[in-house]
Design a protein around this motif. Structure first.
Motif, PDB file in Angstrom:
ATOM      1  N   ARG A  55     -24.367  -7.551 -38.901  1.00  9.67           N
ATOM      2  CA  ARG A  55     -23.122  -8.279 -39.062  1.00  9.67           C
ATOM      3  C   ARG A  55     -22.214  -7.679 -40.131  1.00  9.67           C
ATOM      4  N   ALA A  56     -22.717  -6.710 -40.900  1.00 10.34           N
ATOM      5  CA  ALA A  56     -21.870  -6.011 -41.863  1.00 10.34           C
ATOM      6  C   ALA A  56     -21.238  -4.809 -41.165  1.00 10.34           C
ATOM      7  N   GLY A  57     -20.355  -4.101 -41.844  1.00 16.24           N
ATOM      8  CA  GLY A  57     -19.562  -3.077 -41.180  1.00 16.24           C
ATOM      9  C   GLY A  57     -20.067  -1.658 -41.290  1.00 16.24           C
ATOM     10  N   ALA A  58     -21.246  -1.439 -41.875  1.00 18.40           N
ATOM     11  CA  ALA A  58     -21.723  -0.071 -42.076  1.00 18.40           C
ATOM     12  C   ALA A  58     -22.209   0.544 -40.773  1.00 18.40           C
ATOM     13  N   ALA A  59     -22.259   1.883 -40.740  1.00 20.24           N
ATOM     14  CA  ALA A  59     -22.771   2.596 -39.575  1.00 20.24           C
ATOM     15  C   ALA A  59     -24.258   2.321 -39.416  1.00 20.24           C
ATOM     16  N   ARG A  60     -24.691   2.069 -38.195  1.00 22.53           N
ATOM     17  CA  ARG A  60     -26.094   1.748 -37.940  1.00 22.53           C
ATOM     18  C   ARG A  60     -26.775   2.785 -37.058  1.00 22.53           C
ATOM     19  N   PHE A  61     -26.004   3.430 -36.173  1.00 21.88           N
ATOM     20  CA  PHE A  61     -26.595   4.291 -35.156  1.00 21.88           C
ATOM     21  C   PHE A  61     -26.234   5.743 -35.413  1.00 21.88           C
ATOM     22  N   GLY A  62     -27.046   6.643 -34.843  1.00 24.08           N
ATOM     23  CA  GLY A  62     -26.739   8.066 -34.892  1.00 24.08           C
ATOM     24  C   GLY A  62     -27.087   8.697 -36.219  1.00 24.08           C
ATOM     25  N   SER A  63     -26.613   9.922 -36.405  1.00 24.00           N
ATOM     26  CA  SER A  63     -26.992  10.707 -37.578  1.00 24.00           C
ATOM     27  C   SER A  63     -26.500  10.091 -38.875  1.00 24.00           C
ATOM     28  N   GLY A  64     -25.402   9.337 -38.828  1.00 20.12           N
ATOM     29  CA  GLY A  64     -24.882   8.726 -40.044  1.00 20.12           C
ATOM     30  C   GLY A  64     -25.433   7.350 -40.327  1.00 20.12           C
ATOM     31  N   GLY A  65     -26.325   6.861 -39.457  1.00 16.77           N
ATOM     32  CA  GLY A  65     -26.886   5.532 -39.641  1.00 16.77           C
ATOM     33  C   GLY A  65     -28.340   5.583 -40.048  1.00 16.77           C
ATOM     34  N   ASP A  66     -29.114   4.628 -39.524  1.00 19.29           N
ATOM     35  CA  ASP A  66     -30.514   4.506 -39.914  1.00 19.29           C
ATOM     36  C   ASP A  66     -31.475   4.933 -38.810  1.00 19.29           C
ATOM     37  N   PHE A  67     -31.020   4.968 -37.588  1.00 21.40           N
ATOM     38  CA  PHE A  67     -31.866   5.382 -36.478  1.00 21.40           C
ATOM     39  C   PHE A  67     -30.963   5.800 -35.325  1.00 21.40           C
ATOM     40  N   ALA A  68     -31.531   6.518 -34.374  1.00 21.56           N
ATOM     41  CA  ALA A  68     -30.787   6.937 -33.189  1.00 21.56           C
ATOM     42  C   ALA A  68     -31.517   6.437 -31.952  1.00 21.56           C
ATOM     43  N   THR A  69     -30.815   5.720 -31.098  1.00 22.61           N
ATOM     44  CA  THR A  69     -31.395   5.291 -29.839  1.00 22.61           C
ATOM     45  C   THR A  69     -31.162   6.379 -28.793  1.00 22.61           C
ATOM     46  N   ALA A  70     -31.809   6.231 -27.638  1.00 15.85           N
ATOM     47  CA  ALA A  70     -31.714   7.266 -26.602  1.00 15.85           C
ATOM     48  C   ALA A  70     -30.277   7.621 -26.234  1.00 15.85           C
ATOM     49  N   PRO A  71     -29.348   6.667 -26.091  1.00 14.29           N
ATOM     50  CA  PRO A  71     -27.977   7.051 -25.726  1.00 14.29           C
ATOM     51  C   PRO A  71     -27.288   7.915 -26.771  1.00 14.29           C
ATOM     52  N   GLU A  72     -27.711   7.799 -28.042  1.00 20.31           N
ATOM     53  CA  GLU A  72     -27.038   8.565 -29.093  1.00 20.31           C
ATOM     54  C   GLU A  72     -27.406  10.043 -29.066  1.00 20.31           C
ATOM     55  N   PHE A  73     -28.654  10.358 -28.714  1.00 17.99           N
ATOM     56  CA  PHE A  73     -29.014  11.772 -28.808  1.00 17.99           C
ATOM     57  C   PHE A  73     -28.869  12.540 -27.499  1.00 17.99           C
ATOM     58  N   THR A  74     -28.618  11.852 -26.378  1.00 14.57           N
ATOM     59  CA  THR A  74     -28.307  12.587 -25.145  1.00 14.57           C
ATOM     60  C   THR A  74     -27.589  11.688 -24.140  1.00 14.57           C
ATOM     61  N   PRO A  75     -26.495  12.172 -23.555  1.00 16.61           N
ATOM     62  CA  PRO A  75     -25.821  11.415 -22.490  1.00 16.61           C
ATOM     63  C   PRO A  75     -26.666  11.303 -21.224  1.00 16.61           C
ATOM     64  N   LEU A  76     -27.711  12.134 -21.085  1.00 19.66           N
ATOM     65  CA  LEU A  76     -28.546  12.080 -19.891  1.00 19.66           C
ATOM     66  C   LEU A  76     -29.166  10.705 -19.684  1.00 19.66           C
ATOM     67  N   PHE A  77     -29.430  10.012 -20.763  1.00 17.92           N
ATOM     68  CA  PHE A  77     -30.017   8.673 -20.650  1.00 17.92           C
ATOM     69  C   PHE A  77     -29.033   7.736 -19.947  1.00 17.92           C
ATOM     70  N   GLY A  78     -27.814   7.659 -20.445  1.00 19.31           N
ATOM     71  CA  GLY A  78     -26.816   6.794 -19.831  1.00 19.31           C
ATOM     72  C   GLY A  78     -26.457   7.233 -18.428  1.00 19.31           C
ATOM     73  N   ARG A  79     -26.437   8.531 -18.190  1.00 15.38           N
ATOM     74  CA  ARG A  79     -26.102   9.030 -16.857  1.00 15.38           C
ATOM     75  C   ARG A  79     -27.179   8.647 -15.844  1.00 15.38           C
ATOM     76  N   THR A  80     -28.444   8.726 -16.256  1.00 13.45           N
ATOM     77  CA  THR A  80     -29.531   8.357 -15.348  1.00 13.45           C
ATOM     78  C   THR A  80     -29.498   6.863 -15.051  1.00 13.45           C
ATOM     79  N   LEU A  81     -29.271   6.047 -16.062  1.00 15.39           N
ATOM     80  CA  LEU A  81     -29.166   4.604 -15.833  1.00 15.39           C
ATOM     81  C   LEU A  81     -27.967   4.289 -14.943  1.00 15.39           C
TER      82      LEU A  81
END
Length: 395
Positions: A55-81
């Motif tokens: 609920r706060a405004g800091a970055a959460r995802f990707g290299s600038g956040g705390d963890f990366a989910t599958a969509p962040e490290f490759t578009p292949l995940f979203g494309r397959t879904l």
């Protein structure tokens, strides 16, 4: 898993947010009589308005956040879904895609681009997000990657209404539902709560379990046909049935794809997994201290997919398939998309593609740790993701 060693310090603004949240948690502990059930602590740490992790405004995802989910490290995940969603929508006669917990917007951007390339755009791509900060991040991602498709996107702050058929995609949503922690003792079940010492530092405290928690653990042991061992610590999400009922009521006809790290019940509560599944992420470091900098780290627990299937059935949904992520993505067309992406690509691009496929599908990485459960209503068509493997029998 060890405690977090030498973490990078937050900036002054982030530390101030954590300090304010910590004081609210201490106040809640005092109001609770000295011990706050962990579920309530987790709820505040993640969702306290303006201060919680989501609920706060800091970055959460990707290299600038705390963890990366599958969509962040490759578009292949979203494309397959996207390919899987298109198949389902075709057999539904059209409809919407509803994304629950859209994260950074990376999944939607990749999926919309793929659906456009296939000539199979849905009527709408609806993003259900309660966090204003995350909605802004999602809008930035979509504006940067698929600006010409923004008119297809609708942001929702509440569950959708109406009778439009839909495919729902929920990637790493269930793991963020607050859980109750418990420990099995010889004289029964005890709840693990959060207390503060004389200096205000947070720590664990055992308290009496109420009827709801005692019944939930009793139900787990009944399905296991044996009591859990003395000293066994784990989690149970007692909010799950009500959550699934609410979400199911918003699906008139279609399929929900729940993607998360987890196990069927017999694996979740295996005797060797006696420390539970709670996991924390801070600056791409995984650790087991949930009291570290509240509001600045992610807290989650693995998903009991047997409980999800049971809750879905109770809510009027039918389990349509259950598989490890690697097998599901293979059936849904990951390899074909990867091969097309590598055709004519330079060596670096080919290597990146191979590495992405391995991370998504290898059993030693996300391929086995993550699972996909499909729940549906009024759908009798194919779901290609389960053509390679379907482990519904293990639930």
């Amino acid at each position: 898993m060890a405690r977090l060693p030498d973490p990078p310090p937050p900036d002054a603004e982030a530390q101030a947010v954590s300090d304010r949240l910590l004081e609210r948690i201490r106040e809640a502990i005092r109001e609770a009589g000295g011990a706050l059930p962990f579920e309530q602590f987790m709820d505040r740490a993640l969702y306290e308005p303006g201060l919680g992790y989501y609920r706060a405004g800091a970055a959460r995802f990707g290299s600038g956040g705390d963890f990366a989910t599958a969509p962040e490290f490759t578009p292949l995940f979203g494309r397959t879904l996207a390919r899987q969603a298109a198949e389902i929508l075709e057999h539904l006669g059209g409809g919407d895609v509803v994304e629950l917990g859209p994260g950074s917007g990376a999944l939607a951007a990749a999926a919309l681009a793929e659906l456009e390339a296939c000539g199979r755009l849905p009527r709408r791509w609806r993003m259900l997000e309660v966090s204003a900060a995350l909605r802004q991040e999602q809008q930035r991602t979509l504006a940067a990657q698929v600006p010409h498709l923004l008119d297809r996107v609708e942001h929702l702050e509440a569950l959708p209404e109406g009778d439009t058929p839909a495919v729902w995609i929920a990637n790493e949503v269930l793991d963020a539902l607050p859980v109750r922690r418990f420990v099995r003792r010889g004289d029964g079940v005890r709840e693990l709560a959060v207390a503060a010492d004389g200096d205000g530092a947070l720590g664990w405290r055992e308290i009496a379990a109420d009827e709801a928690l005692t019944a939930a653990v009793g139900g787990i042991e009944a399905r296991l046909d044996a009591p859990l061992p003395e000293g066994y610590v784990s989690e149970v999400c007692t909010r799950l049935p009500a959550f699934l009922r609410g979400v199911a009521a918003a699906l008139p006809r279609g399929v929900m794809l729940w993607i998360d790290y987890g196990y069927p019940r017999r694996e979740y509560y295996h005797p060797e997994r006696r420390g539970g599944t709670l996991i924390c992420h801070y600056r791409h470091r995984a650790h087991d201290d949930p009291f570290f900098r509240p509001g600045l780290q992610d807290l989650s627990a693995f998903v009991d997919f047997t409980a999800v299937a049971d809750a879905g059935l109770a809510a009027g949904l039918e389990p349509l398939g259950y598989a490890p992520q690697g097998g599901f993505l293979a059936g849904a067309g990951l390899s074909e998309l990867a091969e097309a992406q590598m055709a004519g690509a330079d060596e670096r691009r080919r290597l990146e593609t191979v590495q992405a496929v391995q991370r998504l599908s290898h059993p030693g990485d996300m391929g086995e740790r993550f699972k996909v459960l499909a729940l549906g209503r009024g759908y009798a068509g194919p779901i290609s993701g389960f053509r390679v493997v379907d482990r519904r029998g293990s639930l």
